[in-house]
Design a protein around this motif. Sequence first.
Motif, PDB file in Angstrom:
ATOM      1  N   ASN A 161       0.831  -1.213   0.000  1.00  0.00           N
ATOM      2  CA  ASN A 161       0.000   0.000   0.000  1.00  0.00           C
ATOM      3  C   ASN A 161       0.862   1.259   0.000  1.00  0.00           C
ATOM      4  O   ASN A 161       0.522   2.255  -0.657  1.00  0.00           O
ATOM      5  N   CYS A 162       1.947   1.219   0.722  1.00  0.00           N
ATOM      6  CA  CYS A 162       2.861   2.360   0.770  1.00  0.00           C
ATOM      7  C   CYS A 162       3.410   2.673  -0.614  1.00  0.00           C
ATOM      8  O   CYS A 162       3.386   3.822  -1.071  1.00  0.00           O
ATOM      9  N   VAL A 163       3.881   1.637  -1.312  1.00  0.00           N
ATOM     10  CA  VAL A 163       4.447   1.815  -2.655  1.00  0.00           C
ATOM     11  C   VAL A 163       3.376   2.249  -3.644  1.00  0.00           C
ATOM     12  O   VAL A 163       3.584   3.159  -4.466  1.00  0.00           O
ATOM     13  N   GLU A 164       2.195   1.600  -3.579  1.00  0.00           N
ATOM     14  CA  GLU A 164       1.130   1.909  -4.540  1.00  0.00           C
ATOM     15  C   GLU A 164       0.550   3.301  -4.326  1.00  0.00           C
ATOM     16  O   GLU A 164      -0.044   3.868  -5.245  1.00  0.00           O
ATOM     17  N   ASN A 165       0.701   3.853  -3.130  1.00  0.00           N
ATOM     18  CA  ASN A 165       0.252   5.227  -2.866  1.00  0.00           C
ATOM     19  C   ASN A 165       1.318   6.265  -3.214  1.00  0.00           C
ATOM     20  O   ASN A 165       1.137   7.453  -2.955  1.00  0.00           O
ATOM     21  N   GLY A 166       2.430   5.785  -3.783  1.00  0.00           N
ATOM     22  CA  GLY A 166       3.476   6.700  -4.237  1.00  0.00           C
ATOM     23  C   GLY A 166       4.351   7.270  -3.139  1.00  0.00           C
ATOM     24  O   GLY A 166       5.015   8.293  -3.349  1.00  0.00           O
TER      25      GLY A 166
ATOM     26  N   ARG B 130      -3.229  -2.080   6.634  1.00  0.00           N
ATOM     27  CA  ARG B 130      -2.846  -3.487   6.562  1.00  0.00           C
ATOM     28  C   ARG B 130      -3.821  -4.296   5.708  1.00  0.00           C
ATOM     29  O   ARG B 130      -3.634  -5.502   5.517  1.00  0.00           O
ATOM     30  N   PHE B 131      -4.871  -3.650   5.211  1.00  0.00           N
ATOM     31  CA  PHE B 131      -5.816  -4.313   4.315  1.00  0.00           C
ATOM     32  C   PHE B 131      -5.462  -3.988   2.868  1.00  0.00           C
ATOM     33  O   PHE B 131      -5.085  -2.857   2.556  1.00  0.00           O
ATOM     34  N   HIS B 132      -5.615  -4.982   1.999  1.00  0.00           N
ATOM     35  CA  HIS B 132      -5.310  -4.748   0.589  1.00  0.00           C
ATOM     36  C   HIS B 132      -6.381  -5.395  -0.279  1.00  0.00           C
ATOM     37  O   HIS B 132      -6.842  -6.512   0.001  1.00  0.00           O
ATOM     38  N   LYS B 133      -6.776  -4.684  -1.326  1.00  0.00           N
ATOM     39  CA  LYS B 133      -7.895  -5.133  -2.155  1.00  0.00           C
ATOM     40  C   LYS B 133      -7.589  -6.415  -2.931  1.00  0.00           C
ATOM     41  O   LYS B 133      -8.502  -7.126  -3.365  1.00  0.00           O
ATOM     42  N   ARG B 134      -6.289  -6.725  -3.142  1.00  0.00           N
ATOM     43  CA  ARG B 134      -5.933  -7.940  -3.879  1.00  0.00           C
ATOM     44  C   ARG B 134      -5.398  -9.026  -2.944  1.00  0.00           C
ATOM     45  O   ARG B 134      -4.661  -9.912  -3.379  1.00  0.00           O
ATOM     46  N   CYS B 135      -5.797  -8.976  -1.708  1.00  0.00           N
ATOM     47  CA  CYS B 135      -5.330  -9.954  -0.710  1.00  0.00           C
ATOM     48  C   CYS B 135      -5.815 -11.360  -1.057  1.00  0.00           C
ATOM     49  O   CYS B 135      -7.006 -11.577  -1.290  1.00  0.00           O
ATOM     50  N   GLY B 136      -4.901 -12.309  -1.078  1.00  0.00           N
ATOM     51  CA  GLY B 136      -5.248 -13.695  -1.394  1.00  0.00           C
ATOM     52  C   GLY B 136      -6.153 -14.318  -0.349  1.00  0.00           C
ATOM     53  O   GLY B 136      -7.032 -15.124  -0.671  1.00  0.00           O
ATOM     54  N   THR B 137      -5.948 -13.959   0.923  1.00  0.00           N
ATOM     55  CA  THR B 137      -6.784 -14.505   1.995  1.00  0.00           C
ATOM     56  C   THR B 137      -8.216 -14.009   1.867  1.00  0.00           C
ATOM     57  O   THR B 137      -9.170 -14.772   2.040  1.00  0.00           O
ATOM     58  N   SER B 138      -8.380 -12.715   1.565  1.00  0.00           N
ATOM     59  CA  SER B 138      -9.726 -12.175   1.356  1.00  0.00           C
ATOM     60  C   SER B 138     -10.396 -12.848   0.156  1.00  0.00           C
ATOM     61  O   SER B 138     -11.600 -13.146   0.180  1.00  0.00           O
ATOM     62  N   PHE B 139      -9.614 -13.092  -0.880  1.00  0.00           N
ATOM     63  CA  PHE B 139     -10.140 -13.775  -2.060  1.00  0.00           C
ATOM     64  C   PHE B 139     -10.597 -15.186  -1.697  1.00  0.00           C
ATOM     65  O   PHE B 139     -11.623 -15.669  -2.197  1.00  0.00           O
ATOM     66  N   LEU B 140      -9.842 -15.847  -0.804  1.00  0.00           N
ATOM     67  CA  LEU B 140     -10.213 -17.188  -0.361  1.00  0.00           C
ATOM     68  C   LEU B 140     -11.562 -17.162   0.361  1.00  0.00           C
ATOM     69  O   LEU B 140     -12.423 -18.019   0.114  1.00  0.00           O
ATOM     70  N   PHE B 141     -11.758 -16.166   1.241  1.00  0.00           N
ATOM     71  CA  PHE B 141     -13.052 -16.006   1.909  1.00  0.00           C
ATOM     72  C   PHE B 141     -14.158 -15.825   0.868  1.00  0.00           C
ATOM     73  O   PHE B 141     -15.239 -16.421   0.972  1.00  0.00           O
ATOM     74  N   PHE B 142     -13.897 -14.979  -0.107  1.00  0.00           N
ATOM     75  CA  PHE B 142     -14.885 -14.698  -1.158  1.00  0.00           C
ATOM     76  C   PHE B 142     -15.235 -15.971  -1.922  1.00  0.00           C
ATOM     77  O   PHE B 142     -16.413 -16.251  -2.180  1.00  0.00           O
ATOM     78  N   VAL B 143     -14.224 -16.762  -2.276  1.00  0.00           N
ATOM     79  CA  VAL B 143     -14.449 -18.005  -3.020  1.00  0.00           C
ATOM     80  C   VAL B 143     -15.276 -18.984  -2.197  1.00  0.00           C
ATOM     81  O   VAL B 143     -16.202 -19.623  -2.718  1.00  0.00           O
ATOM     82  N   VAL B 144     -14.963 -19.111  -0.906  1.00  0.00           N
ATOM     83  CA  VAL B 144     -15.699 -20.030  -0.035  1.00  0.00           C
ATOM     84  C   VAL B 144     -17.176 -19.638   0.033  1.00  0.00           C
ATOM     85  O   VAL B 144     -18.067 -20.486  -0.100  1.00  0.00           O
ATOM     86  N   ILE B 145     -17.439 -18.349   0.222  1.00  0.00           N
ATOM     87  CA  ILE B 145     -18.825 -17.888   0.348  1.00  0.00           C
ATOM     88  C   ILE B 145     -19.573 -18.030  -0.973  1.00  0.00           C
ATOM     89  O   ILE B 145     -20.709 -18.533  -1.014  1.00  0.00           O
ATOM     90  N   VAL B 146     -18.939 -17.619  -2.083  1.00  0.00           N
ATOM     91  CA  VAL B 146     -19.592 -17.715  -3.392  1.00  0.00           C
ATOM     92  C   VAL B 146     -19.835 -19.177  -3.768  1.00  0.00           C
ATOM     93  O   VAL B 146     -20.907 -19.531  -4.270  1.00  0.00           O
TER      94      VAL B 146
END
Length: 204
Positions: free
Chosen positions: A155-160, A173-189
Amino acid sequence: TSPFDFYQYWRNVSDDDVVKCLKMLTFLPLDEIRAMESWEGSQLNEAKDILAYELTKLVHGEEEAEKAKKKEKEDKLLVTVTLIIAIALAVGIFMALPYFLMHLLERWVSSTWVLSLFESVIRVVIFLIYIILISRMKDIQRTFMYHGAEHKCINCVENGLPLNVENVMKSSRFHKRCGTSFLFFVVIVSAVFLMLIQAESHAM
């Protein structure tokens, strides 16, 4: 350094360095080493085993080299058995258990939609309980801390911002492309889709 740690160090050298190390550090015949230059894939792993064994034998003696080689084989077997058990537990806990509980509920509920919803909810709940339980382990807690720190850096680097401790500490500490968040999304979907598919198949 223990003989086994020494063995492991040389067993994990990069693919590009195996033959070089064999030429410079062992007393194997050069013709035998040159034949290894064309080795690829699993053969490279065999070359690493030879390198680790020969160097351990030179430094710690043949007996310790044999022990290290035997221990590595035992560790590989243990990893394989652990993986098989983990897969069996995953199938049993996340697939078989919700299915079994759903069938128990069939005694009191006749609606296929309700049964499918119950099975999907159970899957999500089991997954959440699993995450909560493993997060209580110190090693996993440390892993999550590293994962959050990684997000902060990205996030620090991506915010320039310049990548330094002060800027990283201020980053999320949250990131939109987080693999763990994606895993939660996949489980629910997947739970929702499975619910719909099962309900439709029961209806048919």
